[in-house]
Motif scaffolding. Sequence first.
Motif, mmCIF file in Angstrom:
data_model
loop_
_atom_site.group_PDB
_atom_site.id
_atom_site.type_symbol
_atom_site.label_atom_id
_atom_site.label_comp_id
_atom_site.label_asym_id
_atom_site.label_seq_id
_atom_site.Cartn_x
_atom_site.Cartn_y
_atom_site.Cartn_z
ATOM 1 N N CYS A 149 0.852 -1.193 0.000
ATOM 2 C CA CYS A 149 0.000 0.000 0.000
ATOM 3 C C CYS A 149 0.888 1.243 0.000
ATOM 4 O O CYS A 149 1.756 1.408 0.860
ATOM 5 C CB CYS A 149 -0.897 -0.016 1.231
ATOM 6 S SG CYS A 149 -1.828 1.498 1.467
ATOM 7 N N THR A 151 -0.126 4.346 0.360
ATOM 8 C CA THR A 151 -0.574 5.348 1.326
ATOM 9 C C THR A 151 0.196 5.227 2.645
ATOM 10 O O THR A 151 0.633 6.212 3.224
ATOM 11 C CB THR A 151 -2.085 5.190 1.594
ATOM 12 O OG1 THR A 151 -2.761 5.139 0.340
ATOM 13 C CG2 THR A 151 -2.630 6.339 2.415
ATOM 14 N N CYS A 152 0.371 3.996 3.106
ATOM 15 C CA CYS A 152 1.034 3.806 4.402
ATOM 16 C C CYS A 152 2.407 3.162 4.230
ATOM 17 O O CYS A 152 3.059 2.812 5.195
ATOM 18 C CB CYS A 152 0.158 2.940 5.306
ATOM 19 S SG CYS A 152 -0.114 1.280 4.643
ATOM 20 N N CYS A 206 -4.638 2.387 8.414
ATOM 21 C CA CYS A 206 -4.671 3.056 7.112
ATOM 22 C C CYS A 206 -5.981 2.666 6.416
ATOM 23 O O CYS A 206 -6.297 1.489 6.301
ATOM 24 C CB CYS A 206 -3.471 2.599 6.294
ATOM 25 S SG CYS A 206 -3.573 2.988 4.549
ATOM 26 N N CYS A 209 -5.789 0.508 2.900
ATOM 27 C CA CYS A 209 -5.534 -0.941 2.879
ATOM 28 C C CYS A 209 -6.180 -1.633 4.076
ATOM 29 O O CYS A 209 -5.991 -2.814 4.284
ATOM 30 C CB CYS A 209 -4.036 -1.206 2.865
ATOM 31 S SG CYS A 209 -3.198 -0.580 4.327
HETATM 32 ZN ZN LIG Z 1 -2.176 1.290 3.800
#
Ligand SMILES: [Zn+2]
Length: 378
Positions: A149, A151-152, A206, A209
């Motif tokens: 992921c 994003t994180c 997050c 995910c």
């Molecule tokens: Zn994530």
Amino acid sequence: MTKRDYYEILRVKKDATPEEIKKAYRNLALEYHPDRNPSNKKEAEKKFKEINEAYQVLSDPEKKARYDQFGSAEGMGGFDFQGRGFSDSGNFGDFSDIFDSFFGTRTRRSEGRASPQRGANLRYNLEISFEDAAFGKETKIEVPNWETCLTCKGSGAKPGTSPQTCPDCQGTGEIKSTQSTMFGQFVNINTCPRCAGEGKIIKDICVNCKGTGKVKKNRVVNVKIPAGVDTGHRLRISGMGEPGERGGPSGDLYIVLQVKPHKIFKRTGIDISCTHSISFVKAALGGITTVPTLEEKAKLKIPAGTQPNSIFRLRGKGIFKIGTQQRGNQYIKIILEIPTKMDDQQRNLLLEYAKLSGEDLEKLGEKGIFTKIKNAFG
Ligand SMILES: [Zn+2]
Ligand SMILES: [Zn+2]
């Protein structure tokens, strides 16, 4: 057997998901484990036993269905809801035994905490045409895959936050518990159930995910199929499997080929074969016939007097041997077409032919020969 409702014991609703049931059990088991309640051991033991009994039933789909149907443990006589390890001996085992068997933490732990792990290999079954197997092909496939992921960055924690040190084990991933037995006190070191041995817990997950650190994403992979492959052939594309854990390398992608059968050709190794019909006249007089090949059509010379089932060879019209320029042959088996309809003129010409050959169609030979053959077969 207890008369109480198992759902009530685990403090879950009747429609609780297996995850919710597991979670509820975990929390209650931790709360009421006799080792944790030294001042009120008797009561805790009773409660703990009850919790285990409830979980054994509600975590087993079959037992749960039976329990749901009958409404209580009573009246189901004969079913063993105690299960191994908890019932008769009065010995509760210790934490980890329970968690190992229910949550599979032992496996996780034996893989080594926080060490990089290689991603899993992926298998992809790819069906290809007979021609593509013969000549090779470059193609693209879409492989369903889980990727880190973005994003994180794979941590599973909401951006701006980070996983926190697990308060139960202080980040060690292990929990010590003492157990009194008739042989004395034992100290057990076990995987921390709260963080499953990771040493860290995620408070704010997050959203992209859902805390797993991975997202599902199809990836397009270029595949180069070499000429000459056959069903069962495996192509390995390294590093195109699932991503590794904690910086470990990705697994490999295995493409397993399945070759579709051909309408005309059969394959034997690098050779191919087919049947081809010609008229009995052409077989007798000789001539040229057009035959299919894997590429454009080819002309085949039929010599006069060709017999049924004769086999002709087209050199180098077969399949490539993988990794070489060597190519197999095409074999053609000749089938004779006997006309089923003739006009009078054609018929008369054939009768004329028979007469010239000294063949009396009305009485001679055929029957005699047929009887002979029949006798020969017994
Ligand atoms: Zn994530
Ligand atoms: Zn922990």
